[in-house]
Design a protein around this motif. Structure first.
Motif, PDB file in Angstrom:
ATOM      1  N   ILE A  63      30.018  36.372  48.027  1.00 11.12           N
ATOM      2  CA  ILE A  63      29.890  37.190  46.820  1.00 11.12           C
ATOM      3  C   ILE A  63      28.612  36.373  46.140  1.00 11.12           C
ATOM      4  N   VAL A  64      27.507  36.848  46.517  1.00  9.40           N
ATOM      5  CA  VAL A  64      26.124  36.091  46.010  1.00  9.40           C
ATOM      6  C   VAL A  64      25.729  36.729  45.011  1.00  9.40           C
ATOM      7  N   GLY A  65      26.107  38.012  44.488  1.00  9.57           N
ATOM      8  CA  GLY A  65      25.377  38.305  42.863  1.00  9.57           C
ATOM      9  C   GLY A  65      26.790  38.648  41.962  1.00  9.57           C
ATOM     10  N   ALA A  66      26.687  38.554  40.782  1.00 10.93           N
ATOM     11  CA  ALA A  66      27.624  38.927  39.767  1.00 10.93           C
ATOM     12  C   ALA A  66      26.634  39.007  38.610  1.00 10.93           C
ATOM     13  N   SER A  67      25.876  40.222  38.516  1.00  6.21           N
ATOM     14  CA  SER A  67      24.994  40.402  37.406  1.00  6.21           C
ATOM     15  C   SER A  67      25.114  41.534  36.571  1.00  6.21           C
ATOM     16  N   PHE A  68      24.432  41.835  35.467  1.00  4.78           N
ATOM     17  CA  PHE A  68      24.678  42.856  34.420  1.00  4.78           C
ATOM     18  C   PHE A  68      26.294  42.962  34.091  1.00  4.78           C
ATOM     19  N   GLY A  83      28.748  31.246  44.183  1.00  7.64           N
ATOM     20  CA  GLY A  83      29.534  30.534  45.269  1.00  7.64           C
ATOM     21  C   GLY A  83      30.769  31.221  45.324  1.00  7.64           C
ATOM     22  N   ASP A  84      31.076  32.296  45.034  1.00  5.12           N
ATOM     23  CA  ASP A  84      32.469  32.995  45.158  1.00  5.12           C
ATOM     24  C   ASP A  84      32.656  33.465  46.797  1.00  5.12           C
ATOM     25  N   ALA A  85      34.040  33.653  47.148  1.00  6.98           N
ATOM     26  CA  ALA A  85      34.047  33.987  48.344  1.00  6.98           C
ATOM     27  C   ALA A  85      35.356  34.848  48.689  1.00  6.98           C
ATOM     28  N   ALA A  86      35.650  35.551  49.864  1.00  7.49           N
ATOM     29  CA  ALA A  86      36.727  36.278  50.095  1.00  7.49           C
ATOM     30  C   ALA A  86      37.133  35.956  51.832  1.00  7.49           C
ATOM     31  N   ILE A  87      38.297  36.143  52.118  1.00  2.00           N
ATOM     32  CA  ILE A  87      38.539  36.139  53.322  1.00  2.00           C
ATOM     33  C   ILE A  87      39.539  37.553  53.502  1.00  2.00           C
ATOM     34  N   GLY A  88      39.650  38.176  54.661  1.00  2.00           N
ATOM     35  CA  GLY A  88      40.401  39.224  54.926  1.00  2.00           C
ATOM     36  C   GLY A  88      40.269  40.036  56.048  1.00  2.00           C
ATOM     37  N   VAL A  89      40.805  40.854  56.430  1.00  2.50           N
ATOM     38  CA  VAL A  89      40.818  41.646  57.868  1.00  2.50           C
ATOM     39  C   VAL A  89      40.605  43.100  57.581  1.00  2.50           C
ATOM     40  N   SER A  90      39.961  43.749  58.398  1.00  2.00           N
ATOM     41  CA  SER A  90      39.837  45.084  58.430  1.00  2.00           C
ATOM     42  C   SER A  90      40.530  46.089  59.471  1.00  2.00           C
ATOM     43  N   VAL A  91      41.284  46.960  59.132  1.00  2.00           N
ATOM     44  CA  VAL A  91      42.144  47.678  59.705  1.00  2.00           C
ATOM     45  C   VAL A  91      41.842  49.045  60.086  1.00  2.00           C
ATOM     46  N   VAL A 102      41.929  38.374  50.422  1.00  2.00           N
ATOM     47  CA  VAL A 102      42.220  37.389  49.294  1.00  2.00           C
ATOM     48  C   VAL A 102      40.759  36.954  48.827  1.00  2.00           C
ATOM     49  N   GLU A 103      40.513  36.735  47.502  1.00  2.00           N
ATOM     50  CA  GLU A 103      39.345  36.672  46.756  1.00  2.00           C
ATOM     51  C   GLU A 103      39.379  35.519  45.872  1.00  2.00           C
ATOM     52  N   GLY A 104      38.375  34.470  45.907  1.00  2.00           N
ATOM     53  CA  GLY A 104      38.472  33.485  44.831  1.00  2.00           C
ATOM     54  C   GLY A 104      37.140  33.426  44.161  1.00  2.00           C
ATOM     55  N   ARG A 105      37.155  33.585  42.957  1.00  2.00           N
ATOM     56  CA  ARG A 105      35.821  33.760  42.268  1.00  2.00           C
ATOM     57  C   ARG A 105      35.742  32.917  40.785  1.00  2.00           C
ATOM     58  N   GLN A 106      34.658  32.322  40.467  1.00  2.00           N
ATOM     59  CA  GLN A 106      34.145  31.882  39.095  1.00  2.00           C
ATOM     60  C   GLN A 106      33.503  32.959  38.633  1.00  2.00           C
ATOM     61  N   ARG A 107      34.290  33.645  37.444  1.00  2.00           N
ATOM     62  CA  ARG A 107      33.742  34.730  36.684  1.00  2.00           C
ATOM     63  C   ARG A 107      33.071  34.205  35.377  1.00  2.00           C
ATOM     64  N   THR A 108      32.040  35.085  34.949  1.00  2.00           N
ATOM     65  CA  THR A 108      31.386  34.707  33.702  1.00  2.00           C
ATOM     66  C   THR A 108      31.416  35.699  32.952  1.00  2.00           C
ATOM     67  N   ALA A 109      31.791  36.856  33.197  1.00  3.27           N
ATOM     68  CA  ALA A 109      31.661  38.160  32.505  1.00  3.27           C
ATOM     69  C   ALA A 109      32.108  38.093  31.082  1.00  3.27           C
ATOM     70  N   LEU A 110      33.411  37.427  30.935  1.00  3.75           N
ATOM     71  CA  LEU A 110      34.025  36.979  29.825  1.00  3.75           C
ATOM     72  C   LEU A 110      33.556  36.146  28.980  1.00  3.75           C
ATOM     73  N   VAL A 222      27.853  39.302  50.921  1.00  4.66           N
ATOM     74  CA  VAL A 222      27.256  39.403  52.294  1.00  4.66           C
ATOM     75  C   VAL A 222      28.706  39.517  53.201  1.00  4.66           C
ATOM     76  N   ARG A 223      29.151  40.180  54.147  1.00  8.88           N
ATOM     77  CA  ARG A 223      30.421  40.133  54.948  1.00  8.88           C
ATOM     78  C   ARG A 223      30.063  39.750  56.243  1.00  8.88           C
ATOM     79  N   ILE A 224      30.688  38.854  56.754  1.00 11.39           N
ATOM     80  CA  ILE A 224      30.485  38.329  58.364  1.00 11.39           C
ATOM     81  C   ILE A 224      31.888  38.719  59.001  1.00 11.39           C
ATOM     82  N   THR A 225      31.593  39.674  59.902  1.00 17.40           N
ATOM     83  CA  THR A 225      33.084  39.793  60.554  1.00 17.40           C
ATOM     84  C   THR A 225      33.096  39.045  61.908  1.00 17.40           C
ATOM     85  N   ASP A 226      34.525  38.829  62.012  1.00 20.44           N
ATOM     86  CA  ASP A 226      34.797  38.015  63.211  1.00 20.44           C
ATOM     87  C   ASP A 226      33.832  36.549  63.095  1.00 20.44           C
TER      88      ASP A 226
END
Length: 234
Positions: A63-68, A83-91, A102-110, A222-226
């Motif tokens: 997750i390269v952007g968290a703007s506005f 520097g946030d990221a997620a891992i998953g599976v597409s069915v 599953v997504e792990g993020r450092q968030r700053t909106a609050l 940006v998502r990278i499959t397999d």
């Protein structure tokens, strides 16, 4: 490494361990791996299910952007790289796919400082920083062309932040951990069969603290499959 990232790493390792244990148990137990008295129709349906399972594709996302990002008040952020990221599976599903992640993020909106009232009614200032979330998300993709799709979904998990209360009399800080959630949607574009660009909107909240209202943010990913193709299939 922050507390939120430690929780995200622990959840990811636990999920991989559980999946690996289930796969080994099924593979080593003939009662689980063998279906007696299967008819030709049952075998055909089973083969179709196996093919569908083979089409399930794992992915990782940065997750390269968290703007506005803003809660509509004095809290907000324009930090782009977190520097946030997620891992998953597409069915695969009709007209698109369902993504489980599953997504792990450092968030700053609050994050920020705003005036509040202490329990005794005296004026004070509340500062929120160090905000994080770890969420399990479900997204539904609907194809709108050969390379593009739109999606919507939601997630739930845990989150937290550091809250500092300051007044003329004293200042005190504490770490808060509570239930977190988010809803959102967006659009994706497949640059290649493995690289997907994602632009979306998230509306999320952490806990029930009245001084911390839910916030909205525009995110880019940006998502990278397999991602391990060529390593695990040699």
């Amino acid at each position: 490494m922050t507390f939120g990232r430690l929780i995200a790493v622990a959840l990811i390792i636990a999920a991989l361990a559980v999946c690996g244990s289930i796969d080994r148990a099924v593979a080593s137990n003939p009662l689980l791996a063998f279906e007696p008295f299967a008819s030709d129709e049952d075998r055909s349906a089973s083969d179709a299910d196996d093919n569908a399972r083979d089409e399930r594709m794992p992915y990782v996302a940065g997750i390269v952007g968290a703007s506005f990002a803003s809660d509509g008040g004095s809290f907000g952020s324009d930090r782009l790289l977190a520097g946030d990221a997620a891992i998953g599976v597409s069915v695969p599903r009709p007209l698109g796919a369902v993504r489980l992640e599953v997504e792990g993020r450092q968030r700053t909106a609050l994050s920020g400082t705003r005036p509040v009232a202490r329990g005794d009614g005296e004026p004070a200032a509340a500062t929120i920083d160090g905000e994080w979330t770890t969420l399990a998300n479900v997204w539904r993709d609907v194809a709108v062309g050969e390379h593009a799709a739109v999606y919507a979904g939601a997630g739930a998990g845990v989150g937290g932040y550091r809250e500092t209360m300051a007044s003329d009399a004293a200042e005190a800080s504490s770490r808060v951990a509570d239930v977190a959630w988010q809803v959102g949607g967006g659009a994706t574009y497949n640059v290649t069969d493995r690289v997907t660009l994602d632009a979306g909107y998230r509306y999320y909240g952490v806990g029930t603290n009245r001084s911390v209202e839910p916030a909205g943010e525009v995110v880019f990913a940006v998502r990278i499959t397999d991602p391990f193709r060529g390593w695990l299939r040699r």
